[in-house]
Enzyme design. Structure first.
Site, PDB file in Angstrom:
ATOM      1  N   LYS A   9      49.305  41.866  68.535  1.00  0.00           N
ATOM      2  CA  LYS A   9      48.912  40.674  68.928  1.00  0.00           C
ATOM      3  C   LYS A   9      48.868  39.879  70.032  1.00  0.00           C
ATOM      4  O   LYS A   9      50.339  39.501  69.971  1.00  0.00           O
ATOM      5  CB  LYS A   9      47.743  39.608  67.676  1.00  0.00           C
ATOM      6  CG  LYS A   9      46.940  40.510  66.600  1.00  0.00           C
ATOM      7  CD  LYS A   9      46.167  40.122  65.882  1.00  0.00           C
ATOM      8  CE  LYS A   9      45.204  41.011  65.074  1.00  0.00           C
ATOM      9  NZ  LYS A   9      44.522  40.377  63.911  1.00  0.00           N
ATOM     10  N   TYR A  49      35.912  44.171  68.022  1.00  0.00           N
ATOM     11  CA  TYR A  49      35.633  43.168  66.572  1.00  0.00           C
ATOM     12  C   TYR A  49      34.093  42.702  66.709  1.00  0.00           C
ATOM     13  O   TYR A  49      33.628  41.665  66.037  1.00  0.00           O
ATOM     14  CB  TYR A  49      35.669  42.099  66.485  1.00  0.00           C
ATOM     15  CG  TYR A  49      38.164  41.774  66.801  1.00  0.00           C
ATOM     16  CD1 TYR A  49      38.535  42.176  65.574  1.00  0.00           C
ATOM     17  CD2 TYR A  49      38.435  41.504  67.360  1.00  0.00           C
ATOM     18  CE1 TYR A  49      39.441  42.622  64.731  1.00  0.00           C
ATOM     19  CE2 TYR A  49      40.459  41.318  66.850  1.00  0.00           C
ATOM     20  CZ  TYR A  49      40.662  41.951  65.596  1.00  0.00           C
ATOM     21  OH  TYR A  49      41.769  41.917  65.509  1.00  0.00           O
ATOM     22  N   PHE A  57      34.743  32.605  62.845  1.00  0.00           N
ATOM     23  CA  PHE A  57      36.058  32.432  63.843  1.00  0.00           C
ATOM     24  C   PHE A  57      35.161  34.134  64.640  1.00  0.00           C
ATOM     25  O   PHE A  57      36.150  33.527  65.857  1.00  0.00           O
ATOM     26  CB  PHE A  57      36.561  33.303  62.706  1.00  0.00           C
ATOM     27  CG  PHE A  57      36.563  34.556  61.754  1.00  0.00           C
ATOM     28  CD1 PHE A  57      36.837  35.180  62.691  1.00  0.00           C
ATOM     29  CD2 PHE A  57      36.142  34.178  60.636  1.00  0.00           C
ATOM     30  CE1 PHE A  57      36.888  36.424  62.180  1.00  0.00           C
ATOM     31  CE2 PHE A  57      36.643  36.171  60.210  1.00  0.00           C
ATOM     32  CZ  PHE A  57      36.291  36.804  61.150  1.00  0.00           C
ATOM     33  N   ARG A  85      49.132  48.995  56.408  1.00  0.00           N
ATOM     34  CA  ARG A  85      48.272  47.267  55.915  1.00  0.00           C
ATOM     35  C   ARG A  85      49.345  46.691  54.695  1.00  0.00           C
ATOM     36  O   ARG A  85      49.090  45.747  54.646  1.00  0.00           O
ATOM     37  CB  ARG A  85      47.027  47.761  54.869  1.00  0.00           C
ATOM     38  CG  ARG A  85      45.974  47.704  56.458  1.00  0.00           C
ATOM     39  CD  ARG A  85      43.968  48.799  56.115  1.00  0.00           C
ATOM     40  NE  ARG A  85      43.765  47.026  55.228  1.00  0.00           N
ATOM     41  CZ  ARG A  85      43.072  45.700  56.116  1.00  0.00           C
ATOM     42  NH1 ARG A  85      42.998  46.290  57.403  1.00  0.00           N
ATOM     43  NH2 ARG A  85      42.198  45.026  55.196  1.00  0.00           N
ATOM     44  N   THR A  91      45.550  39.342  55.389  1.00  0.00           N
ATOM     45  CA  THR A  91      45.635  38.653  56.780  1.00  0.00           C
ATOM     46  C   THR A  91      45.657  37.276  57.179  1.00  0.00           C
ATOM     47  O   THR A  91      46.557  36.792  57.430  1.00  0.00           O
ATOM     48  CB  THR A  91      43.961  38.335  56.315  1.00  0.00           C
ATOM     49  OG1 THR A  91      42.876  39.748  56.385  1.00  0.00           O
ATOM     50  CG2 THR A  91      42.861  38.595  57.866  1.00  0.00           C
ATOM     51  N   ASN A 112      47.661  36.141  63.320  1.00  0.00           N
ATOM     52  CA  ASN A 112      48.665  36.196  61.789  1.00  0.00           C
ATOM     53  C   ASN A 112      49.263  38.100  62.466  1.00  0.00           C
ATOM     54  O   ASN A 112      49.652  39.419  62.462  1.00  0.00           O
ATOM     55  CB  ASN A 112      47.630  37.357  60.910  1.00  0.00           C
ATOM     56  CG  ASN A 112      46.277  38.191  61.411  1.00  0.00           C
ATOM     57  OD1 ASN A 112      46.299  38.168  62.888  1.00  0.00           O
ATOM     58  ND2 ASN A 112      45.547  38.625  59.926  1.00  0.00           N
ATOM     59  N   HIS A 115      47.399  43.601  63.956  1.00  0.00           N
ATOM     60  CA  HIS A 115      45.977  43.801  63.206  1.00  0.00           C
ATOM     61  C   HIS A 115      46.179  45.791  63.014  1.00  0.00           C
ATOM     62  O   HIS A 115      47.212  46.629  63.500  1.00  0.00           O
ATOM     63  CB  HIS A 115      44.891  44.728  64.432  1.00  0.00           C
ATOM     64  CG  HIS A 115      43.708  44.945  63.994  1.00  0.00           C
ATOM     65  ND1 HIS A 115      42.753  45.248  63.419  1.00  0.00           N
ATOM     66  CD2 HIS A 115      43.989  46.467  64.724  1.00  0.00           C
ATOM     67  CE1 HIS A 115      41.767  45.948  62.873  1.00  0.00           C
ATOM     68  NE2 HIS A 115      42.154  47.064  63.490  1.00  0.00           N
ATOM     69  N   GLU A 126      38.672  53.562  66.008  1.00  0.00           N
ATOM     70  CA  GLU A 126      39.488  52.431  67.087  1.00  0.00           C
ATOM     71  C   GLU A 126      40.726  53.244  67.712  1.00  0.00           C
ATOM     72  O   GLU A 126      41.294  52.825  68.784  1.00  0.00           O
ATOM     73  CB  GLU A 126      40.621  51.872  66.253  1.00  0.00           C
ATOM     74  CG  GLU A 126      38.981  50.086  65.320  1.00  0.00           C
ATOM     75  CD  GLU A 126      39.999  49.626  63.818  1.00  0.00           C
ATOM     76  OE1 GLU A 126      41.272  49.469  64.096  1.00  0.00           O
ATOM     77  OE2 GLU A 126      39.120  48.355  63.528  1.00  0.00           O
TER      78      GLU A 126
HETATM   79  P1  CMP Z   1      42.891  41.669  61.897  1.00  0.00           P
HETATM   80  O1  CMP Z   1      42.907  41.895  60.614  1.00  0.00           O
HETATM   81  O2  CMP Z   1      42.193  42.165  63.607  1.00  0.00           O
HETATM   82  O3  CMP Z   1      40.603  41.627  61.566  1.00  0.00           O
HETATM   83  C1  CMP Z   1      39.885  40.687  61.935  1.00  0.00           C
HETATM   84  C2  CMP Z   1      40.630  39.474  62.143  1.00  0.00           C
HETATM   85  O4  CMP Z   1      39.941  38.358  62.639  1.00  0.00           O
HETATM   86  C3  CMP Z   1      41.430  39.207  61.717  1.00  0.00           C
HETATM   87  O5  CMP Z   1      42.671  39.927  61.159  1.00  0.00           O
HETATM   88  C4  CMP Z   1      42.226  37.888  61.618  1.00  0.00           C
HETATM   89  O6  CMP Z   1      42.758  38.019  63.323  1.00  0.00           O
HETATM   90  C5  CMP Z   1      40.678  37.154  62.457  1.00  0.00           C
HETATM   91  N1  CMP Z   1      40.123  36.391  60.753  1.00  0.00           N
HETATM   92  C6  CMP Z   1      39.683  36.877  59.959  1.00  0.00           C
HETATM   93  N2  CMP Z   1      39.517  36.101  59.232  1.00  0.00           N
HETATM   94  C7  CMP Z   1      39.516  34.795  59.544  1.00  0.00           C
HETATM   95  C8  CMP Z   1      39.310  33.782  59.639  1.00  0.00           C
HETATM   96  N3  CMP Z   1      38.176  33.657  58.352  1.00  0.00           N
HETATM   97  N4  CMP Z   1      39.406  32.558  60.687  1.00  0.00           N
HETATM   98  C9  CMP Z   1      39.755  32.708  61.839  1.00  0.00           C
HETATM   99  N5  CMP Z   1      40.066  34.285  61.833  1.00  0.00           N
HETATM  100  C10 CMP Z   1      39.607  35.037  60.458  1.00  0.00           C
END
Ligand code: CMP
Length: 140
Positions: A9, A49, A57, A85, A91, A112, A115, A126
């Site tokens: 990311k 998404y 969020f 994963r 996450t 984070n 993905h 995807e």
């Molecule tokens: P990802 O694994 O790409 O899947 C969905 C994304 O949403 C996740 O990683 C984070 O980047 C974001 N995400 C998931 N939960 C939250 C949260 N509670 N607050 C903000 N961002 C979130």
């Protein structure tokens, strides 16, 4: 052999850990079957998404995903979806296990670093969302 989509990311690209992230996947036996660095349009990020559309969020996540270049990859290997994963970690980096990418590099639950597709059907969707068959190579 299984394929999964992984994204480094915008925060991971800004932190200059592209090589480190790919190295961790490769060391775990994954092979890069497709790769490109690009930016996402807002529409691409929103659609990618869309399952999170109703979450509080969502808009912030879309803003983050269009904030800079990212690296899209198809990773291939045995149990690739699960393995990728595991290597990424939870996450929320605060809950991520020692030695995982998110534990080591992520700043927040949103920023984070990586993905990875979460299941067989999402992996198929995807990978084809970002790559054509002409850009993908079986490395097995
Ligand atoms: P990802 O694994 O790409 O899947 C969905 C994304 O949403 C996740 O990683 C984070 O980047 C974001 N995400 C998931 N939960 C939250 C949260 N509670 N607050 C903000 N961002 C979130």
């Amino acid at each position: 052999m299984e394929q999964t989509l992984s994204i480094i990311k915008p925060d991971g690209v800004k932190k200059n850990v592209i090589g480190e992230v790919i190295l961790r996947f490769e060391k775990a036996g994954m092979r890069v079957a497709a790769i490109k660095m690009t930016t996402l349009t807002r529409r691409q990020a929103e659609a990618f998404y869309v399952v999170h559309k109703e979450r509080p969020f969502y808009q912030s996540l879309v803003d983050f995903m269009v904030s800079g270049p990212l690296v899209l990859m198809i990773l291939e290997g045995k149990d690739a979806i699960k393995k990728v994963r595991e290597i990424m970690g939870a996450t929320n980096p605060a809950e991520a296990a020692e030695g995982t990418i998110r534990k080591d590099f992520a700043d927040s639950i949103e920023a984070n670093v990586v993905h990875g597709s979460d299941a067989t059907d999402t992996a198929a969707y995807e990978t084809s969302y970002f790559f054509s068959v002409f850009e993908t190579f079986n490395r097995g």
